[in-house]
Scaffold this motif. Structure first.
Motif: not given
Lengths: 365, 329, 322
Positions: B265-292
């Motif tokens: 699951v941890s690995g999939s978070i970064v994977t999603e971030a790389v592929f801008s895959y619309p899953g939880v990992g990508y949303v987490l990255l968005q949240a991190v970048q926007n201090n959400d």
């Protein structure tokens, strides 16, 4: 069949081992079994005794083609004699032939039944596996019926068929193992310390069961244990192993009364007899030799109270000693019974069955 | 069934601890977390509306003025009514809605690829372990290299090769925006097309660990007496390999699933971030970048609870496969 | 993060830490040394795996140590923007014209440092929790192993992300701490199981019966025998720490002020290196990471084979009975 050792009259071999040697590969290969000659008669119980590490289990594994690396057979042959007189060279079997032969004519009950039963399969599944592998044509109901019958045969409630091994007591597990070994009605049953892990009462029951089943079904048994008292009770014939070799074999009664080999003597004296006098109890001092050595002497020499020069220079052959008190019964590998090599007649104390340091007066230089 | 009850109890405790940690983390910061976070948001250039403060307060359990204990129960109460606050990034969408859109993508992607990796890894591990001592032993070190590759770097390479260089697979996203999300062939095909690279990344990076674990357990199991007995019984090698060796050797892999799933699951978070895959990992990255923070904390909770749920399911499966656990003390 | 090469294998070994390599000879084959000289157990059998692993790791460590002084300033900007590998810049340049080789050397130093420090931190934590729990038993053990198991099932990266984000800007120390407290649990579990099995050994019972002090038993009887396991867990923690740090850095959550492989990839990704085809920028950091992980895992295999001799592949052909 009569349980009394009437085998001597109509003894015919069911399994013959000739010159069998097994090595454990290592930097210095360990010669665990050395040129063993042994024959098993149809329907007889042969006890195989010796202290741990003497190669008795290795021998059984080799005969059953179950050795795993680093152990491997380096010489010899094993012949199985079918009831109709045909012979099977066990070491020549390969692949599918070997698979079919296994369990069919030779079956094995392993040390510690807890580990020999698959913990994740029911008793039924493990029994049926055997039928399915060897008689694929059998249908479900027939398999079920036979499994139930088998459990009954060994005195386990057939309702236990759907139990898992961990739900059974130690004695029950061993009975299940015996039932498993009997599925295909083999001619020979190898039992490797089948009762060692059990308490004495259960041990008795299992032994009685084996004797009863043998009388009922007529299979031969190779019973492996370090427990001499147990062997004396159950075996028709006994073979004693020491450092990878058979050093003596013969009928149980004869062996008990007049053991030829000093090592046999030592073994017999190292456990308390229920009836015999308690004073003659000894251990055998010393240690077994390094099995990596190739021995050109008697392996027991270092520990033997009757040791002479010849014992250190020459390996005694396993032969009959017709002039000894044993007569024609059995063979022993000991120079002491061969006056031409030993120099004198066998020491009196040895013949009397005393395992004690040799007296100075008896030494002939 | 004591085993079951114990397992459920354990996961309940784990869930409670995770929830509490989630509550505690913002409080480990000096000062009032809401003020600090608002300040950080402002620095980031976001316009801070009064609602943002309320969103944060709900997420952090700070709307009341009571002491920590009161706040804690308020936070728990909000959690159970499904009120996780409002996302700052996607203001004023509730966090739960944002998550609801992202979760199915991750569940399908990570679920399928984990299952695939597990089956493949255990299968190959069984085979390699069974044939130990042959040239197949060389497979183990090879997979070591494979599993040493970080997920996101493998993702980058795959993206570079197949997305940018050969252009066989899309560079980003979960589906073509021309298609309408729903149960239609066009959309599903497009979703599959987009899922190939992220899926491959997860499979490639995790299959080695499964394989190696299984191989080692096979080797250990092969020296068990019951395998020897099975061989002596004259069973066919297929039966010995599967029902006697593999069936027992796989148990630790299943028991160890809990630990491994966390990594995947941890690995999939970064994977999603790389592929801008619309899953939880990508949303987490968005949240991190926007201090959400509300979104971030909710994602942590959801991921954790999902992992706990999956583990409970696997543990139940374990109890089916291993009869001994059914009546363990 | 699948570099956990054997969480599954480990979990299994917990149940039966004793290798079951019983030989039909009756005696176990000569394998593990007894208590005589526990340190001897750490002497690794020299195998191809070990040599390859040590070779790879040594090379990378040397690069991290000797690289920075030998290469130009990694931050120095030049006119050669995004130039592919050439005689002047062996590994090309970034989009601001920085030398990638110099950056790599600096990043290697950073990543190894993080890995090493976290490795020590996590191992220390796991030894304390695992050994104390495993040795003490009862309530202490129950509590500690509950804690361990909970930390194990909570996915570490999301937790690390959340903590790291709250503590944003804390620098390398924060990163190290965050990773350390999220990864100690797996080693602790393994150590607990090992300790429990050691506790049951005769020589420990003998020491207990003869009234030796608990701390003495722990340090003299238990810990030395745990060494191979501790070593293996340390190596494994280092790998895991490096990867976790890289993930955090790649997400923009760690490593500021210190270049690491992760930050390198973060900058490359942000500068669209992928789309621009600047492979020389994002390929080397990942390769180094994979090589490091691979090298350390190989070393771990060698250690594992000391712990469980069953895993050792015999040199000769196995064929007799199959």
């Amino acid at each position: 069949m009569n349980t009394q050792p009437t085998f001597s009259e109509r003894w015919s071999p069911v399994l013959t081992v000739r010159g069998l040697s097994v090595d454990y590969e290592a930097d210095r290969p360990v010669h665990a079994v050395r040129e063993v000659d042994l024959a098993l008669g149809r329907g007889e119980i042969l006890g195989l005794a010796g202290e741990s590490g003497c190669g008795k289990s290795t021998l059984a594994y080799a005969v059953n083609r179950l050795l795993r690396p680093p152990a491997h057979v380096v010489g010899g042959e094993v012949v199985f004699h079918h009831a109709d007189g045909a012979e099977t060279d066990v070491f020549a079997l390969d692949g599918e032939q070997l698979r079919r032969f296994r369990w069919n004519r030779l079956a094995m009950v392993f040390q510690g039944a807890m580990n020999a039963l698959n913990p994740v399969l029911t008793v039924r599944a493990q029994l049926e596996d055997v039928i399915r592998a060897h008689e694929p044509a059998t249908d479900r109901r027939e398999r079920g019926r036979r499994c139930a019958e088998l459990l009954e045969l060994v005195g386990v409630d057939p309702r236990r068929l759907d139990s898992y091994p961990h739900e059974l007591s130690g004695g029950m597990r061993q009975r299940v193992m015996i039932a498993m070994a009997l599925v295909l009605r083999p001619d020979v049953l190898f039992m490797d310390e089948p009762t060692t892990a059990l308490d004495v009462v259960v041990q008795r029951e299992i032994l009685a069961e084996i004797t009863r089943l043998r009388a009922e079904l007529g299979f031969a048994v190779v019973f492996i244990t370090h427990d001499m008292s147990l062997l004396l009770e159950i075996s028709d014939r006994i073979a004693i192993m020491y450092a990878g070799r058979v050093v003596e074999e013969g009928g149980t009664e004869r062996l008990r009364r007049t053991p030829l080999h000093p090592y046999t003597l030592g073994l017999l004296r190292s456990f308390p007899s229920l009836t015999g006098d308690p004073t003659g109890l000894h251990g055998i001092p010393g240690r077994t030799p390094d099995l990596a050595e190739s021995l050109d002497r008697c392996a027991f020499a270092e520990r033997c109270p009757y040791r002479r020069e010849v014992c250190d220079g020459e390996q005694p052959p396993l032969v009959a000693h017709p002039d000894s008190p044993a007569g024609a019964d059995g063979r022993a590998a000991c120079h002491a019974h061969d006056p031409s090599r030993y120099g004198t007649a066998p020491p009196e104390s040895l013949l009397r069955g005393e395992f004690r340091p040799i007296e100075e007066s008896e030494v002939i230089r | 069934m004591t085993y079951l009850r114990r397992k459920i109890l354990f996961y309940l405790v784990a869930a409670w601890i995770a929830i509490t940690v989630n509550f505690a983390i913002p409080r480990m910061m000096p000062g009032n977390p809401v003020d600090i976070l608002l300040a950080r948001l402002q620095q980031g250039g976001a316009t801070v509306l009064p609602q943002s403060r309320r969103a944060l307060e709900t997420a952090l359990g700070r709307s009341g003025d009571g002491n920590v204990l009161v706040q804690y129960f308020e936070y728990l109460g909000n959690l159970f009514t499904g009120d996780l606050g409002v996302s700052v990034t996607y203001f004023p969408t509730p966090v739960l809605t944002v998550l609801g859109q992202a979760l199915p993508w991750t569940l399908v992607l990570v679920g399928v690829s984990t299952l695939l990796a597990f089956v493949l890894g255990v299968g190959v591990g069984t085979f390699v372990g069974w044939h130990r001592g042959t040239w197949l032993d060389g497979v183990a070190p090879t997979t070591t290299f494979l599993s040493a590759i970080p997920y996101f770097w493998l993702a980058l390479i795959l993206l570079f090769l197949f997305g940018s260089f050969w252009q066989v697979f899309p560079l980003a996203g979960g589906y073509d925006y021309d298609t309408t999300p729903g149960l239609n062939a066009e959309f599903l095909l497009s979703a599959l097309h987009h899922a190939v690279l992220p899926g491959l990344t997860i499979v490639f990076s995790s299959v080695g660990a499964w394989m190696l674990g299984m191989r080692n357990m096979m080797v250990s199991t092969l020296s068990e007496d019951y395998v020897l007995t099975a061989e002596a019984k004259g069973l066919r090698s297929r039966r010995i390999m599967l029902a006697y060796a593999a069936r027992n050797a796989v148990l630790p892999s299943i028991a160890g699933f809990a630990i491994s799933l966390g990594f995947v699951v941890s690995g999939s978070i970064v994977t999603e971030a790389v592929f801008s895959y619309p899953g939880v990992g990508y949303v987490l990255l968005q949240a991190v970048q926007n201090n959400d923070y509300p979104l971030m904390q909710a994602i942590f909770l959801v991921i954790t609870l999902t992992v706990l749920g999956a583990n409970l399911a696997v543990d139940l499966l374990h109890s089916v496969i291993d009869p001994r656990t059914r009546k363990a003390e | 993060m699948a570099t956990r090469t054997s969480p599954t294998g480990r979990a299994g070994r917990e149940e039966s830490p004793e290798p079951s390599g019983r030989s039909p000879l009756g005696d176990p084959l000569p394998t593990s040394g007894g208590r005589r000289n526990p340190l001897r157990r750490l002497r690794l059998p020299s195998s191809g795996k070990l040599r390859a692993g040590l070779g790879i790791v040594t090379a990378i460590v040397l690069f991290g140590v000797l690289g920075p002084p030998l290469t130009p300033d990694p931050q120095a900007i030049s006119g050669a923007v995004l130039s592919p590998p050439s005689g002047e810049h062996w590994f090309g340049t970034t989009q601001t014209g920085q030398d990638v080789l110099a950056q790599l050397a600096e990043a290697t130093r950073g990543s190894l440092l993080v890995g090493f420090v976290v490795g020590i931190l996590a191992t220390a934590l796991s030894v304390v929790v695992g050994v104390v729990g495993g040795y003490a038993g009862r309530k202490t053990d129950e509590t500690l192993s509950l804690l361990t198991n909970v930390v194990l099932v909570i996915p570490s990266l999301p937790l690390a992300i959340v903590i790291a984000n709250y503590l944003a800007g804390g620098g390398l120390a924060v990163t190290v701490l965050v990773i350390g407290i999220t990864i100690w649990a797996a080693p602790a579990r393994v150590l607990r199981a090992q300790t429990r099995s050691l506790r049951e050994r005769d020589y420990v019972s003998a020491a207990k019966a003869s009234g030796e002090r608990t701390w003495r038993i722990l340090f003299v009887e238990i810990l030395p025998n745990l060494l191979p396991v501790v070593a293996s867990q340390f190596v494994f923690s280092v790998v895991f720490a490096i990867l976790t740090e890289a993930s955090l850095a790649f997400l923009g959550l760690a490593g500021f002020g210190q270049l690491t492989w992760g930050t390198l990839l973060y900058y490359a990704q942000n500068a669209q290196a992928l789309v621009l085809g600047a492979w020389w920028w994002f390929v080397p950091p990942g390769l180094l990471m994979a090589l490091t992980g691979c090298g350390l895992s190989l070393i771990n295999f060698a250690i594992d084979e000391v712990i469980d001799p069953n895993l050792r592949t015999p040199a000769h052909k196995r064929k007799v009975s199959r």
